[in-house]
Design an enzyme around this catalytic site. Structure first.
Site, PDB file in Angstrom:
ATOM      1  N   HIS A   1     -13.592  38.325  60.761  1.00 10.55           N
ATOM      2  CA  HIS A   1     -13.777  36.936  61.186  1.00 10.55           C
ATOM      3  C   HIS A   1     -15.160  36.760  61.804  1.00 10.55           C
ATOM      4  CE1 HIS A   1      -9.403  36.630  60.908  1.00 10.55           C
ATOM      5  NE2 HIS A   1      -9.475  35.338  61.163  1.00 10.55           N
TER       6      HIS A   1
ATOM      7  N   ASN B   1     -15.296  46.621  63.792  1.00 13.72           N
ATOM      8  CA  ASN B   1     -14.571  45.365  63.993  1.00 13.72           C
ATOM      9  C   ASN B   1     -13.563  45.482  65.136  1.00 13.72           C
ATOM     10  OD1 ASN B   1     -13.589  42.779  63.582  1.00 13.72           O
ATOM     11  ND2 ASN B   1     -12.403  43.285  61.774  1.00 13.72           N
TER      12      ASN B   1
END
Length: 304
Positions: A179, A209
């Site tokens: 994202h 991440n």
């Protein structure tokens, strides 16, 4: 200065992906046929003449044949030429400080997408965002707390098929669907669902991440919760000249950045991290250095 295109629903699909699959099938079939023929010829020749030795190796012959696409293929990315594109974001100017819209180096396939809680400038060349813009404050983040993640990723139909990433592109790639506007920033169910658009994603190293980058997102939310007013956040990827890709040409970024701008104090800083498992937390860089590295002008001119 040219202007970025506003994305609109498309009914006509491109044949680029079909053509690419066809080329891969032909390449694989041709290689299999050659391997079978060479093996059969070699076995028959050896039976008739045990002292025979081939003049060319199988690897040498196969090197002249087309290879199927793989995760290690590269996609040429044009270097900035000095020409700039002025964004407009007519439908969602609220995500930009003082109504001053970003300008970025020109490249192919730039399209603007507006969501309920963020805006995306998308590149059809890399099939990922150039940047994702958010306006955060204590009220919106308070509403976001406790909102359940949907985890329903989807391809964004507003983008031409040849310019967008699909779910299959990430399968087996070894990369996370990272994202840019985090799900944790979303304050409504609609915004949460929209945050899983692949137009909001880049191929991100899984360790990075879940580790250092997740901490940056959390620290940014902590700052916003103590800020006096709106905080504008721009997040996006930075690529090498010829980045590697996953799937059908989805570029893998070398770096990921997050520009944070407190509109009340005028303070700004930029997190800049390598998209790699070995990345460690480090100090941010200043906004002027970010502009020098990327050529992007995301904040009002007073911040340059």
């Amino acid at each position: 200065m040219t202007r970025a295109k506003k994305a609109a629903p498309r009914t006509r699909s491109s044949s680029a992906r079909t053509q690419s699959k066809s080329v891969n099938r032909i390449g694989r079939s041709l290689r299999a046929l050659v391997i079978t023929a060479i093996t059969s010829f070699g076995a028959a020749t050896y039976l008739l003449n045990p002292h025979w030795r081939p003049q060319f190796s199988l690897d040498q012959i196969l090197s002249y044949l087309p290879r199927p696409a793989s995760q290690e293929q590269t996609a040429p990315i044009a270097k900035p030429t000095g020409a700039m594109v002025q964004t407009t974001f007519v439908s969602c100017p609220q995500f930009f400080p003082d109504g001053k819209l970003p300008a970025v180096p020109a490249s192919q396939g730039l399209r603007e997408l507006c969501f309920s809680a963020f805006a995306v400038l998308h590149s059809g060349q890399t099939k990922t965002p150039v940047f994702v813009a958010e306006r955060l404050n204590r009220k919106t983040l308070s509403q976001a707390q406790g909102l359940q993640r949907t985890d329903k990723f989807y391809a964004d139909a507003r983008l031409p098929k040849a310019e967008r990433s699909d779910l299959d592109d990430y399968k087996g790639s070894g990369f996370s669907r990272g994202h840019m506007a985090p799900a944790g920033d979303m304050s409504t169910k609609e915004a949460m669902a929209q945050s899983f658009s692949l137009a909001n994603m880049v191929p991100q190293d899984q360790t990075h991440n879940a580790g250092p980058w997740s901490r940056i997102e959390q620290d940014t939310r902590k700052y916003v919760m103590h800020a006096a007013g709106d905080v504008y956040v721009f997040t996006g990827p930075v690529y090498a000249e010829k980045p590697k890709t996953i799937g059908f040409g989805v570029a893998i970024p070398s770096y990921i950045y997050k520009v944070v701008y407190d509109a009340t104090t005028g303070r700004s800083w930029v997190h800049w991290q390598a998209n790699a498992a070995s990345t460690k937390a480090g100090p941010p860089i200043d906004y002027a250095e970010f502009v020098r590295r990327t050529g992007m002008q995301l904040l009002p001119a007073s911040q340059h």
